[in-house]
Design a protein around this motif. Structure first.
Motif, PDB file in Angstrom:
ATOM      1  N   SER A 114       0.834  -1.203   0.000  1.00 23.65           N
ATOM      2  CA  SER A 114       0.000   0.000   0.000  1.00 23.65           C
ATOM      3  C   SER A 114       0.871   1.256   0.000  1.00 23.65           C
ATOM      4  N   ALA A 117       2.402   1.731  -3.378  1.00 22.38           N
ATOM      5  CA  ALA A 117       1.412   2.247  -4.337  1.00 22.38           C
ATOM      6  C   ALA A 117       1.267   3.756  -4.180  1.00 22.38           C
ATOM      7  N   GLN A 118       1.281   4.252  -2.943  1.00 21.89           N
ATOM      8  CA  GLN A 118       1.171   5.697  -2.707  1.00 21.89           C
ATOM      9  C   GLN A 118       2.415   6.419  -3.205  1.00 21.89           C
ATOM     10  N   ARG A 131      -1.915  -1.544  -5.486  1.00 25.43           N
ATOM     11  CA  ARG A 131      -3.076  -1.351  -4.616  1.00 25.43           C
ATOM     12  C   ARG A 131      -4.004  -2.579  -4.655  1.00 25.43           C
TER      13      ARG A 131
END
Length: 138
Positions: A114, A117-118, A131
């Motif tokens: 996660s 992905a950010q 994600r």
């Protein structure tokens, strides 16, 4: 692929192809003479010292073949005059066990995916894939 073309140039391959064709004819003869329920449960292996060796895939098929095959000997001798007897062996088919995947993502791995992905927001396709992976329950 036509193996007969290669067999013309290679005598050993030609001999193997001839043996394979011969055993296939014996197999077809047996399968035509036997009930349809027995056909998928055996195959001809070879002819060794005048004995036709038949491989049964289970003991029930082997028992039935041992009872029936001696009566079919005259038909088999029309295809191969050297066959004087029949022997049935049991060999179960090679069944590969189904592989069950047991992989799973722990909470730390999900969190790391996660965060990645950010951090990769400038690559939207990669970020979306990460994600989705972090959200999967595998």
């Amino acid at each position: 692929m036509n193996l007969n073309h290669f067999g013309q140039k290679n005598k050993q391959l030609q001999q193997l192809l001839a043996q394979s064709t011969h055993w296939q004819r014996l197999t077809n003869c047996l399968k035509q003479e036997l009930p349809a329920s027995m056909r998928p449960h055996f195959n001809v292996a070879c002819v060794r010292d005048g004995c036709l060796v038949v491989i049964a895939y289970n003991s029930m098929a082997a028992s039935r073949l041992r009872m029936v095959l001696p009566a079919l000997l005259p038909q088999l001798q029309l295809i191969d005059g050297t066959v004087g007897s029949v022997k049935v062996k049991v060999q179960p088919p090679d069944l590969k066990p189904e592989v069950v995947k047991q992989a799973s993502l722990g909470p730390e791995a999900r969190s790391a995916l996660s965060r990645s992905a950010q951090a990769l927001a400038h690559h939207p396709e990669l970020a979306a894939a990460l994600r989705r992976l972090s959200e999967k329950n595998i």
